[in-house]
Design an enzyme around this catalytic site. Structure first.
Site, mmCIF file in Angstrom:
data_model
loop_
_atom_site.group_PDB
_atom_site.id
_atom_site.type_symbol
_atom_site.label_atom_id
_atom_site.label_comp_id
_atom_site.label_asym_id
_atom_site.label_seq_id
_atom_site.Cartn_x
_atom_site.Cartn_y
_atom_site.Cartn_z
ATOM 1 N N HIS A 185 0.816 -1.210 0.000
ATOM 2 C CA HIS A 185 0.000 0.000 0.000
ATOM 3 C C HIS A 185 0.850 1.260 0.000
ATOM 4 O O HIS A 185 0.482 2.259 -0.624
ATOM 5 C CB HIS A 185 -0.932 -0.003 1.210
ATOM 6 C CG HIS A 185 -1.892 1.144 1.219
ATOM 7 N ND1 HIS A 185 -3.041 1.158 0.454
ATOM 8 C CD2 HIS A 185 -1.845 2.339 1.837
ATOM 9 C CE1 HIS A 185 -3.672 2.305 0.631
ATOM 10 N NE2 HIS A 185 -2.971 3.036 1.470
ATOM 11 N N ARG A 279 -12.347 -6.815 -10.419
ATOM 12 C CA ARG A 279 -12.241 -7.995 -9.554
ATOM 13 C C ARG A 279 -13.637 -8.366 -9.059
ATOM 14 O O ARG A 279 -14.305 -7.555 -8.428
ATOM 15 C CB ARG A 279 -11.333 -7.713 -8.362
ATOM 16 C CG ARG A 279 -9.926 -7.237 -8.719
ATOM 17 C CD ARG A 279 -9.136 -6.999 -7.444
ATOM 18 N NE ARG A 279 -7.783 -6.531 -7.681
ATOM 19 C CZ ARG A 279 -7.429 -5.245 -7.719
ATOM 20 N NH1 ARG A 279 -8.348 -4.310 -7.534
ATOM 21 N NH2 ARG A 279 -6.176 -4.901 -7.931
ATOM 22 N N ARG A 315 -12.650 -9.851 -14.588
ATOM 23 C CA ARG A 315 -11.929 -11.085 -14.268
ATOM 24 C C ARG A 315 -12.862 -12.040 -13.542
ATOM 25 O O ARG A 315 -13.505 -11.672 -12.566
ATOM 26 C CB ARG A 315 -10.714 -10.781 -13.383
ATOM 27 C CG ARG A 315 -9.862 -12.015 -13.084
ATOM 28 C CD ARG A 315 -8.653 -11.664 -12.243
ATOM 29 N NE ARG A 315 -9.025 -11.283 -10.894
ATOM 30 C CZ ARG A 315 -8.164 -10.818 -9.985
ATOM 31 N NH1 ARG A 315 -6.890 -10.655 -10.326
ATOM 32 N NH2 ARG A 315 -8.565 -10.500 -8.779
ATOM 33 N N GLU A 404 0.038 -14.661 -15.435
ATOM 34 C CA GLU A 404 0.621 -14.537 -14.100
ATOM 35 C C GLU A 404 1.674 -15.605 -13.845
ATOM 36 O O GLU A 404 2.304 -15.608 -12.785
ATOM 37 C CB GLU A 404 -0.471 -14.663 -13.039
ATOM 38 C CG GLU A 404 -1.573 -13.624 -13.165
ATOM 39 C CD GLU A 404 -2.815 -14.015 -12.406
ATOM 40 O OE1 GLU A 404 -3.009 -13.505 -11.295
ATOM 41 O OE2 GLU A 404 -3.578 -14.853 -12.930
ATOM 42 N N ASN A 427 2.221 -8.582 -10.385
ATOM 43 C CA ASN A 427 2.490 -8.933 -8.985
ATOM 44 C C ASN A 427 2.785 -10.425 -8.860
ATOM 45 O O ASN A 427 3.798 -10.828 -8.287
ATOM 46 C CB ASN A 427 1.295 -8.567 -8.100
ATOM 47 C CG ASN A 427 0.948 -7.093 -8.153
ATOM 48 O OD1 ASN A 427 1.657 -6.302 -8.776
ATOM 49 N ND2 ASN A 427 -0.122 -6.715 -7.499
ATOM 50 N N ASP A 428 1.881 -11.252 -9.369
ATOM 51 C CA ASP A 428 2.092 -12.692 -9.295
ATOM 52 C C ASP A 428 3.198 -13.155 -10.246
ATOM 53 O O ASP A 428 3.989 -14.035 -9.903
ATOM 54 C CB ASP A 428 0.802 -13.448 -9.610
ATOM 55 C CG ASP A 428 -0.043 -13.678 -8.364
ATOM 56 O OD1 ASP A 428 0.540 -13.782 -7.265
ATOM 57 O OD2 ASP A 428 -1.273 -13.751 -8.484
ATOM 58 N N ARG A 438 5.779 -12.309 -2.405
ATOM 59 C CA ARG A 438 5.702 -10.855 -2.437
ATOM 60 C C ARG A 438 5.294 -10.240 -1.104
ATOM 61 O O ARG A 438 5.376 -9.033 -0.934
ATOM 62 C CB ARG A 438 4.755 -10.406 -3.541
ATOM 63 C CG ARG A 438 3.272 -10.613 -3.289
ATOM 64 C CD ARG A 438 2.502 -10.159 -4.511
ATOM 65 N NE ARG A 438 1.105 -9.909 -4.247
ATOM 66 C CZ ARG A 438 0.116 -10.446 -4.915
ATOM 67 N NH1 ARG A 438 0.374 -11.304 -5.879
ATOM 68 N NH2 ARG A 438 -1.134 -10.148 -4.641
ATOM 69 N N CYS A 475 -2.099 -5.103 -15.720
ATOM 70 C CA CYS A 475 -3.020 -4.673 -14.664
ATOM 71 C C CYS A 475 -2.432 -4.889 -13.276
ATOM 72 O O CYS A 475 -3.114 -4.741 -12.275
ATOM 73 C CB CYS A 475 -4.364 -5.396 -14.774
ATOM 74 S SG CYS A 475 -4.260 -7.195 -14.638
#
Length: 544
Positions: A185, A279, A315, A404, A427-428, A438, A475
């Site tokens: 964050h 999401r 998604r 991913e 991220n993944d 992560r 994304c």
């Protein structure tokens, strides 16, 4: 003077006096046993309600994402399951109320951490709520960012979402934390505010002198004993005018990641051209049974309605072992991040996917949004073809997949041949490529989206997309890094989707250079030996 190096997550240079954010509260004592357990347990709920009330007051004075985030934290403070568990710990184990809250929150946090993925990212929120309620019960100073007397550089072990939701960018010159990572964050907020930030700067709290100089690009932090005059970084996002593209007119769709109607509103207010990631988990996470098709359709329509006439990529359910849902009856797994999640859960429960696809298609027709559907956690072209066939049978006009896993990226041409588009979840993809969780601060550098190995996988996708004439977007949080956004475009990415607040900074940075310049920067970055070198080489290429 001491110089520390962490992971730069928001570029720019700033300097000024330091403002130390108080560390977490110490663990409450296990004793003494309460003389009146019933009365002691009765203290918990009013304390939690007082914390929630203050958070809601802050939400009322905020707007957009900040208000929504504070409301969510307020709701977490009064979560019935958490409070019930704490009250039972007082009544049955004779713990003092502060200790009961501490241990109840620890159970919730441990379960989230073990689940991994999206849920693990909520652990910091649980700890924050825990500390606020414990402070209320003990009379201690509540955690949070002290009110700055003037422009300052914030130094903290970590920052909770509620700590940062309503920071004033005119008073916060830069952020530096000992913990955290590039997808956390703090990184997201700093990029949104357009201020320099460095995370995982070990030792930054041990030598907090009079001032600090922060370079959010290189990840360096200089701590000095003498006073440092405030010097703010230039915030280029204030010059953004809402168009997505490079300086020579190459168009790039700038989109927002959303998960609620409030997110949709924030996205449009920020100038998003649509959503590159909707999401849908919000419709399932608290459900003891599978939501009906009608209930799903109504929930999706609420989010899609503001996007009438605009593109939205929805998604499908990203659930499974790392986001356990009661009605799916997923078995416990030793490594949930590598388990049955995303599209893999649909192989075992195809009816759940089919009903969700039907609800999405109906909601799209009802609202007028230009909806595409996308499957998470795809590893092979065969899996992509399986999803695309079901999506088209349900009436979806466009079907795509999230990339991913390294396997999906390495089969880019075959994968894209089966679908209409792909979107990269950096991220993944970063954590799977570098085998680095992560959520582990010590591995933050390996999850830096500037890692050349990650950029090379993205480049392979970009080349395949260009050859097949199919779009590839990003994304993940990499899209919200203003400096990296242009490099991604240089690698062949055609759209960038991010938190709404990051759009202006990315839009302004992207427009500073022409496409050939970004392509040269991308080529320089992928030839580096590490993340720091990739960033430096890209910047050097742009200067040249």
């Amino acid at each position: 003077m001491s110089t520390l190096r962490g992971v730069g997550v928001s570029p720019g240079r700033a300097a000024g006096p330091v403002l130390l954010v108080p560390d977490r509260l110490p663990e409450p004592d296990r004793g003494p046993r309460p003389a009146d357990p019933e009365a002691e347990a009765a203290r918990i709920r009013p304390a939690a309600e007082a914390v929630a009330r203050r958070l809601r007051d802050r939400a009322g004075a905020s707007a957009g994402e900040a208000a929504a985030l504070l409301e969510v934290t307020a709701a977490m403070a009064t979560d019935p399951a958490l409070l019930d568990k704490a009250e039972r710990a007082v009544a049955e184990r004779l713990l003092p109320a502060p200790r009961a809250v501490f241990e109840a929150a620890a159970e919730f946090a441990d379960a989230l951490a073990a689940a991994g993925g999206y849920l693990a990212e909520r652990v910091r929120d649980v700890h924050d709520v825990r500390d606020r309620v414990v402070a209320e019960l003990t009379g201690a100073v509540a955690p949070g960012v002290p009110a700055p007397e003037g422009p300052s550089v914030l130094l903290a072990r970590d920052l909770a979402p509620a700590d940062t939701a309503d920071l004033d960018p005119d008073l916060v010159l830069a952020l530096v934390t000992e913990e955290g990572g590039p997808t956390g964050h703090t990184a997201i907020l700093a990029r949104a505010l357009g201020i320099p930030a460095v995370v995982a700067a070990r030792g930054v709290l041990t030598g907090t002198g009079g001032g600090a100089r922060v370079d959010g690009a290189s990840g360096t932090v200089e701590l000095v004993d003498e006073a440092v005059a405030p010097q703010a970084a230039e915030r280029t996002h204030r010059r953004w005018r809402g168009a997505g593209g490079t300086s020579d007119g190459h168009p790039v769709k700038l989109l927002a990641n959303v998960g609620s109607a409030a997110d949709a509103k924030s996205a449009l207010e920020a100038g998003a051209a649509g959503s590159g990631l909707f999401r849908t988990e919000f419709c399932f996470l608290d459900a003891a049974t599978e939501p009906s098709e009608a209930a799903q359709r109504a929930a999706y329509a609420e989010v899609l309605r503001p996007f009438a006439g605009k593109p939205v990529v929805v998604r499908t359910l990203d659930a499974g072992a790392d986001k356990p849902l009661p009605f799916l009856e997923s078995a416990a797994e030793p490594n949930p991040a590598l388990g049955v999640r995303g599209l893999r859960i649909a192989f075992e429960h195809p009816g759940v996917l089919d009903r969700q696809l039907a609800a999405i298609v109906s909601a799209a027709a009802e609202t007028g949004a230009e909806v595409s559907v996308m499957a998470p956690m795809v590893a092979t072209p065969d899996e992509a073809a399986w999803f695309a066939e079901r999506a088209r049978a349900a009436g979806a006009s466009r079907a795509g997949v999230m990339v991913e896993t390294p396997a999906a990226a390495l089969c880019a041409e075959e994968l894209l041949a089966e679908v209409d588009f792909a979107s990269i979840g950096t991220n993944d993809l970063a954590q799977y490529t570098c085998a680095a969780d992560r959520m582990t601060g010590a591995l933050a550098a390996l999850n830096d989206p500037w890692q050349p190995a990650l950029l090379r996988l993205i480049a392979a996708l970009g080349r395949a997309a260009g050859e097949l004439g199919k779009p590839v977007g990003v994304c993940g949080e990499a899209a919200a890094d203003p400096a990296l956004a242009g490099v991604l475009v240089g690698l062949g990415v055609s759209s960038l989707s991010m938190t709404a607040a990051a759009l202006p900074a990315v839009g302004a940075a992207l427009a500073e250079h022409a496409l050939p310049d970004w392509q040269r920067a991308a080529e320089a970055a992928i030839g580096a030996g590490g993340a720091a070198g990739a960033r430096e080489r890209a910047n050097a290429a742009l200067r040249d």
